[in-house]
Design a protein around this motif. Sequence first.
Motif, PDB file in Angstrom:
ATOM      1  N   UNK A   1      35.596  36.443  38.411  1.00  0.00           N
ATOM      2  CA  UNK A   1      33.915  36.342  38.657  1.00  0.00           C
ATOM      3  C   UNK A   1      33.706  37.157  40.031  1.00  0.00           C
ATOM      4  N   UNK A   2      34.647  36.507  40.998  1.00  0.00           N
ATOM      5  CA  UNK A   2      34.490  37.028  42.294  1.00  0.00           C
ATOM      6  C   UNK A   2      34.952  38.303  42.781  1.00  0.00           C
ATOM      7  N   UNK A   3      35.937  38.756  41.974  1.00  0.00           N
ATOM      8  CA  UNK A   3      36.866  39.802  42.384  1.00  0.00           C
ATOM      9  C   UNK A   3      36.915  41.066  41.293  1.00  0.00           C
ATOM     10  N   UNK A   4      36.403  40.394  40.297  1.00  0.00           N
ATOM     11  CA  UNK A   4      36.615  41.590  39.061  1.00  0.00           C
ATOM     12  C   UNK A   4      37.946  41.745  38.347  1.00  0.00           C
TER      13      UNK A   4
ATOM     14  N   UNK B   1      49.749  41.910  41.531  1.00  0.00           N
ATOM     15  CA  UNK B   1      49.703  41.714  43.014  1.00  0.00           C
ATOM     16  C   UNK B   1      48.857  42.765  43.546  1.00  0.00           C
ATOM     17  N   UNK B   2      48.616  44.005  42.911  1.00  0.00           N
ATOM     18  CA  UNK B   2      47.964  44.899  43.564  1.00  0.00           C
ATOM     19  C   UNK B   2      46.552  44.535  43.488  1.00  0.00           C
ATOM     20  N   UNK B   3      46.153  44.006  42.363  1.00  0.00           N
ATOM     21  CA  UNK B   3      44.684  43.364  42.121  1.00  0.00           C
ATOM     22  C   UNK B   3      44.347  42.309  43.299  1.00  0.00           C
ATOM     23  N   UNK B   4      45.186  41.704  43.769  1.00  0.00           N
ATOM     24  CA  UNK B   4      45.075  40.509  44.610  1.00  0.00           C
ATOM     25  C   UNK B   4      45.036  41.109  46.104  1.00  0.00           C
TER      26      UNK B   4
END
Length: 470
Positions: free
Chosen positions: A117-120, A151-154
């Motif tokens: 929700x917050x970061x897609x 990890x790339x998403x984070x």
Amino acid sequence: MASGEVSREVPADIGTTADVVVIGAGACGLVAALRAKAAGAEVIVLERDASPSGSTAMSSGFVPAPATRFQLARGIDDDTPQRLAADIMAKSQGKSESHLVKLASETIGPALEWLADRFGIDWIVLDDFLYPGHSRHRMHAVPEKTGEALLARFLAASQAAEIPVVTDACVIRLFEGKGRRIDAVEVERPDGAREVIGCGALVLACNGYGGNPDLVRRYIPEIAGGPYFGHAGNQGDAVLWGEALGARLEHLSGYQGHGSLAHPQGILISWALMMEGGIQVNTEGRRFSNENGGYSEQAVEILAQPGGVAWNLYDRRIHDFALSFPDYRQAVQAGAIRETADVAGLAKVTGLPERALAETLSEAAELQAGRAVDRFGRDFTVKPALAPPFHAVKVTGALFHTQGGLMIDEGARVVDQAGLAFPNLFAGGGAACGVSGPSVSGYLSGNGLLTAIAFGFIAGASAGVTASER
């Protein structure tokens, strides 16, 4: 190497300060940073490497979570935190810390949904097979199905949240002030330059001790002779700092092994091959265990075989299925996968004795047809029989990451020997005691990322609130 140094003399000339300092830029550290920032805290993440990677990037990237909307979208409507907790406890034979199991099981679903929700961050549910020990399809992953992509998403989320991730920043010392508060940390740069950074709260997200041979020999000697397939930076800093501070440490003998690391290529071969009907044989061409029991404990089983190696044997159906996994495609490209039309060819490409191979495959066919009972306890009837052409890959057992560490409470605060919490010290992931219990056999698939994300989620929120109350 880790120092584990703690100083009780806090420098008077602290330069940079932050409400929350996070040590480690893996899944745990970045999720903790995102939650602390959402709580209104000023956050700095300190990462010892030049580029964040760690255990998260080396993992499969699969996260077990119950009762999520992503499961519901796939028609999985009967999973619950209680069911996940029961699966975890069953795998460890009831030896996991029950309050940590409950905490992780109840937190992970809301954590994944919050990140979406917050970061897609898009989560898919892997529902084409069940990992050993899981009673429901609950493995979540990003679409690429790799830890590197996770990890790339984070990291992208951290950048969007304007959280500084300072690399080449190795924390070598903690400063403990009055009331057992951690007031600052000392950072060393590659050129030897040092800097002291003040903090209102500190989150230890620096993983376990798998990269420290001395600690491995001390706590898990059974795997000390095997390869380490984890991040070299996992030096046990949190364990050593915990010892120096008088923190409670638990289940240091617990760890995740893996019984399917391509040898000598060092590429992870998904255990899905075994769950889909594949078998493992030793250099004598004989099976030696229940391949569906669990890939963690299988590491020890393989290392006990002649030469410490085994062969995964399977067929075209399983090979085609495995091609959906990036690691497996990498193994194909590296030439680790052998293919042959029949048993004679299989013996030739593996160097295994043909007669023993023929007998082993014939025995597997009898087990699959239900005409015999497996002496190792495996049920072969749930998957189709192996059929030519055959595929094979040589594998060994390896240590992936440790599961023991600092004991935490429901707010992810580190506690001492008496169970009293340190006021502003938090931990998660490999730095904290996990949910796998004290042995290799207690590891349930996904336990590492489960506690990294769930405990990081809690630690970040708690640290953010603690820093605001100073």
